[in-house]
Design a protein around this motif. Sequence first.
Motif, PDB file in Angstrom:
ATOM      1  N   ALA A 434      -0.890   3.427   0.233  1.00 52.74           N
ATOM      2  CA  ALA A 434       0.415   3.248   0.884  1.00 52.74           C
ATOM      3  C   ALA A 434       0.234   2.956   2.372  1.00 52.74           C
ATOM      4  CB  ALA A 434       1.262   4.499   0.680  1.00 52.74           C
ATOM      5  N   ARG A 435      -0.735   3.632   2.992  1.00 54.76           N
ATOM      6  CA  ARG A 435      -0.962   3.406   4.424  1.00 54.76           C
ATOM      7  C   ARG A 435      -1.434   1.969   4.668  1.00 54.76           C
ATOM      8  NH1 ARG A 435      -5.495   6.542   6.072  1.00 54.76           N
ATOM      9  NH2 ARG A 435      -6.611   4.579   6.223  1.00 54.76           N
ATOM     10  N   GLY A 438       1.367  -0.391   4.165  1.00 56.56           N
ATOM     11  CA  GLY A 438       2.306  -0.323   5.290  1.00 56.56           C
ATOM     12  C   GLY A 438       1.768  -1.071   6.501  1.00 56.56           C
ATOM     13  N   ASP A 439       0.446  -0.928   6.750  1.00 55.93           N
ATOM     14  CA  ASP A 439      -0.168  -1.599   7.904  1.00 55.93           C
ATOM     15  C   ASP A 439      -0.168  -3.116   7.723  1.00 55.93           C
ATOM     16  OD1 ASP A 439      -0.669   0.823   8.970  1.00 55.93           O
ATOM     17  OD2 ASP A 439      -2.827   0.856   8.538  1.00 55.93           O
ATOM     18  N   PRO A 441       1.326  -5.513   4.790  1.00 55.66           N
ATOM     19  CA  PRO A 441       1.914  -5.799   3.475  1.00 55.66           C
ATOM     20  C   PRO A 441       1.338  -7.095   2.896  1.00 55.66           C
ATOM     21  CG  PRO A 441       3.619  -5.329   5.115  1.00 55.66           C
ATOM     22  CD  PRO A 441       2.331  -5.507   5.870  1.00 55.66           C
ATOM     23  N   HIS A 465       6.015   6.690  -3.591  1.00 51.11           N
ATOM     24  CA  HIS A 465       6.368   5.481  -2.828  1.00 51.11           C
ATOM     25  C   HIS A 465       7.123   4.523  -3.745  1.00 51.11           C
ATOM     26  CE1 HIS A 465       3.646   6.907   0.322  1.00 51.11           C
ATOM     27  NE2 HIS A 465       2.827   7.236  -0.668  1.00 51.11           N
ATOM     28  N   LEU A 468       7.270   0.723  -3.188  1.00 52.87           N
ATOM     29  CA  LEU A 468       6.062  -0.124  -3.130  1.00 52.87           C
ATOM     30  C   LEU A 468       5.866  -0.814  -4.491  1.00 52.87           C
ATOM     31  CD1 LEU A 468       2.698   1.117  -1.541  1.00 52.87           C
ATOM     32  CD2 LEU A 468       2.906  -0.840  -3.058  1.00 52.87           C
ATOM     33  N   GLU A 494       4.279  -9.460  -2.653  1.00 53.65           N
ATOM     34  CA  GLU A 494       3.636  -8.276  -2.079  1.00 53.65           C
ATOM     35  C   GLU A 494       3.579  -7.192  -3.142  1.00 53.65           C
ATOM     36  OE1 GLU A 494       6.011  -7.111   1.243  1.00 53.65           O
ATOM     37  OE2 GLU A 494       5.281  -8.714   2.528  1.00 53.65           O
TER      38      GLU A 494
END
Length: 602
Positions: A434-435, A438-439, A441, A465, A468, A494
């Motif tokens: 997820a990180r 997020g950084d 996509p 999440h 996502l 994505e």
Amino acid sequence: ARDAALSTLAFPFGGFRPGQRPLAEAVYKAASAGRCLMAQAPTGIGKTMGTLFPLLKAAPTQRLDKVFFLAAKTSGRQMALDALARLADSAPALPLRVLELVARDKSCEHPDKACHGESCPLAQGFYDRLPAARAAALQPLAGSERITLHQAQVRSAALAHQVCPYYLSQELARWADVVVGDYNYYFDMGGLLHGLAQANGWRTALLVDEAHNLVDRGRKMYTAELRPEGLAQARQSASASRYPAVKKALDKVRRAWVALDKQQAAAYAVHEAFPEDLLAALQLCGNTLTDHLAEHPAEPDAALQAFYFDALHLVRMAGLLDAHSLVDVTQPKAPSLPKAARAPGSSTLCIRNLVPAPFLAPRWEAAHTSTLFSATLQPQRYYTDLLGLPEDHLAIDVESPFQAAQLSVQVARHISTRYPDRKASLAPIVALMARQFGDRPGNYLAFFSSYEYLQQAAALLAERHPALPHWSQSRRMLESEQKQFLARFTESSEGIGFAVLGGAFAEGIDLPGRRLIGAFLATLGLPQVNPVNEQVKERMQALFGEGYDYTYLYPGLQKVVQAAGRVIRTPSDEGVVHLMDDRFGRPEVRALLPTWWAQSGR
Ligand code: SF4
């Protein structure tokens, strides 16, 4: 005419891609010296053209009769056919006959019939109509010298003359300059191309595509297995009911099998040699069925034939038994199985090949030159030992055209994916995904060691999440479902595709640019520790002194590197690979990762 045209053949593209020229030069030199070449070359440099072109250039001076392009997968064969079509486009006067060999189950017109004249209309009178069918197939395309013997053309010539396309394609091997087919056409015990080359004294050159696959494929080719259901179906067949001699021979096998199982209390046992009584019963049964099938060709009996061929293969491999293979008997001991399924006579009998080298070595020797190529042939000694390459073989490691800056390789040392730690690993794996998403996509692939692990991680990602996007590989996906999975990776989409390592999405797929910008590897790809693999380890230790590495570490890391190799496909791609296990930080593991990764930010 062919050789004259090949001598003047020019490279069909404006220039070589980075890395492609050294590969082509090495192939040409190996062919000129009549040697075997092991070529490790990264994805994206055009290995197929980089090996085919120099070999064809060398054909006239080396007096090569045939080039065999051997692939493990359909995609590899297609790339070879495309490259050869490209060469033909660039040289319309080149009279090169390219034959595609396709497996029987993909080219048979009457799958419910047996392959003889009494059963199949396309086998009846085959040899009477063969000359006309062959002449039709060998007609050049209108307005050119080009003769294309791909599946579609061979099928159309075959059906126009009412002969079997599968057998017509085999007959055309004599008339072809280049044959493109699966590994088994050359390496199998009764490989057609090897047999023809020997019988006709052809001077041949081999190109072995994605050659790392030949370890497992070779093992399968030289393994013989008998399963209880095969014998049960043969005993229930119409032929067994109608012909007492057939029934008697099959019953004798059954009795010997039951007697063997009664002596074995353990779920898994290894034998020094194939059990004598059972082998004798199988030999006798093989002789009886040979006579029976010759006397009754008009009575196709699929179950009986399947058992017959399995039994013959096993008897043959029993005669060739040596340190390269082991004999094992596996009992269905799971308490969940019904009692009948665990009764004596329900075991699986196997002569399991572990080292294909002794069978492959004569095949390399028979060819004038061979090139094995792949992006992952490390460490060399592992492949040399298991594939039986000649002592004097050559090797090249083509430098990657990619820059370390293109790929950020991150090792998550706080995660352990060892079996007992799996549950605890899920939360940090999902958090890292997820990180990263997020950084940056975009599209990612996440690889796991099993469907179960994959599903647990996917479920936790969905829970924590929900926004996502993600999608998962499932067991036994149809080809159309695989296409749907891949179709989700577009330039503008994505999300994270969850897949299993070693599966359909871990090798041979091409998602350049924004279609794939990163991968998560939640596994070292180590094969499961089980009684069979522990036997393999013992044998590898005895033969090569590296039991663990040859059984677990090298095959596992090979899969990891293949999967991670999906991320950077062109010199303009940029991406990230997260190696999610503390063991990726160990020097012996890092030594197996591509050298061009080394300078990136790990
Ligand atoms: S002869 Fe050809 S078409 Fe007929 S059953 Fe055999 S493979 Fe199929």
